[in-house]
Scaffold this motif. Structure first.
Motif: not given
Length: 374
Positions: A116-133
């Motif tokens: 679950t912590g790993g998923l939280a990091v993935v979600v945080a990266a999505m919010v921060s980076a937006g539509p990027t790689a």
């Protein structure tokens, strides 16, 4: 399989080289696209998480938790300071390793918390980076890590289940061996002792024969117990615990000392059966004779027939004891159950039924070869 320590060192060396290559490639890419020293922070985060991945075996839970915290802080710092989005590929790779290691080895709840912590990091990266790689490779790395961890858990569960099944089978086999040995020999001792009591006054010669039979049965029981103890000690020179059909004549001779005539018919030549078949044939005959001694005191003749016909082994033990409707229900021991389990384990069948007019018949049908079941 090789030395586990050497294999672990080789894996860590490969992991370290792979992460170092990823850090170098990422540094060059950021230096070329962002310029300046923007690459320093990203590579520093990658180095920290790589070091955690290399020491993950010391404490899988803590290394994974610290790695996730480092990645989450890196996401926040990069967003506030205008640095390249995190976690980059150089961080995502070792982070996936520590997550997979924790998910595969920790108990269910801590493993679920790490996932679950790993998923939280993935979600945080999505919010921060937006539509990027960046969020894409982080999501892929997380999915691979969780899948790998789940696969490791499954393999470990299968290994533990297999080990437990082996232990259970060994305990069951030992219980069967102990029952077979004790029930057969002790029954013979009891019957001989009863006979000695009956004839001790008027027939001293028969009393001496009964006492000799008791001595012989006791010696056989001790020898059989020593064989079982040898197996438990895993002694290289322990005698075999299971006897083949070539020893049926000796078994019958011991049984006849109880005053019952036994007619034995076995193949003339060595049939070449596998050891498990010969052992099962012997045990079926031994248990059937033991049941005759226990439950058919009026039997005068027992017929034992062992035959090999067209790749099928048949065993039949028939006694001429008097009709006794209660004879079968009184068999509450493990003898018949053990016989049936042994026979069915080899793909055979067992039947124990009363005969018309009196007596019982125990018959088993076994495949002469068990190779197809292995």
């Amino acid at each position: 399989m090789g030395d586990p320590d050497r294999w672990g060192v080789a894996t860590d060396v490969g992991l370290g080289l792979g992460c170092a290559a990823a850090i170098a490639v990422q540094a060059a890419a950021l230096a070329g696209s962002w310029g300046g020293t923007y690459w320093v922070f990203d590579c520093a985060v990658g180095v920290v998480v790589t070091l955690l991945a290399l020491v993950r075996r010391r404490h899988r839970g803590w290394t994974a938790a610290v790695g996730l915290v480092v990645a989450a802080v890196a996401v926040l710092v990069a967003d506030l300071a205008g640095l390249p989005h995190e976690p980059g590929p150089a961080t995502a790779l070792p982070l996936a390793v520590v997550v997979a290691s924790a998910v595969g080895a920790l108990p269910l709840r801590p493993a679920a918390a790490i996932a679950t912590g790993g998923l939280a990091v993935v979600v945080a990266a999505m919010v921060s980076a937006g539509p990027t790689a960046v969020p894409v490779w982080n999501a892929v790395a997380w999915l691979v890590a969780v899948a790998a961890g789940a696969a490791l858990r499954l393999l470990d569960a299968r290994r533990r289940a297999t080990a437990e099944q082996v232990r259970r089978d060994e305990r069951l086999e030992l219980a069967r061996e102990l029952h077979d040995v004790v029930a057969h020999h002790i029954t013979g001792i009891v019957v001989q002792a009863q006979a000695a009591q009956l004839v001790s006054g008027g027939q001293p010669e028969r009393a001496r024969q009964s006492l000799a039979g008791i001595e012989s049965a006791g010696s056989d029981a001790l020898a059989a117990m020593r064989r079982l103890v040898g197996i438990l000690r895993d002694s290289a020179d322990a005698a075999p615990a299971s006897a083949g059909p070539e020893q049926l004549a000796e078994l019958v001779a011991r049984f006849e000392r109880q005053g019952v005539t036994v007619r034995l018919a076995v193949p003339d030549d060595d049939p070449g059966w596998p050891p498990e078949v010969t052992a099962t044939v012997y045990r079926v005959v031994r248990e059937a004779l033991t049941n005759v001694a226990r439950h058919a005191p009026g039997a005068g003749t027992v017929t034992v027939t062992v035959a090999d016909r067209a790749g099928t082994v048949t065993v039949e033990v028939v006694d001429d004891g008097p009709a006794a409707p209660t004879r079968h229900p009184r068999r509450h021991g493990y003898g018949l159950v053990g016989m049936r389990e042994r026979v069915e384990a080899l793909g055979g069948t067992l039947a124990a039924v009363p005969r018309p007019g009196g007596g019982w018949s125990v018959s088993a049908v076994l495949p002469a070869s068990t190779r197809e079941r292995r």
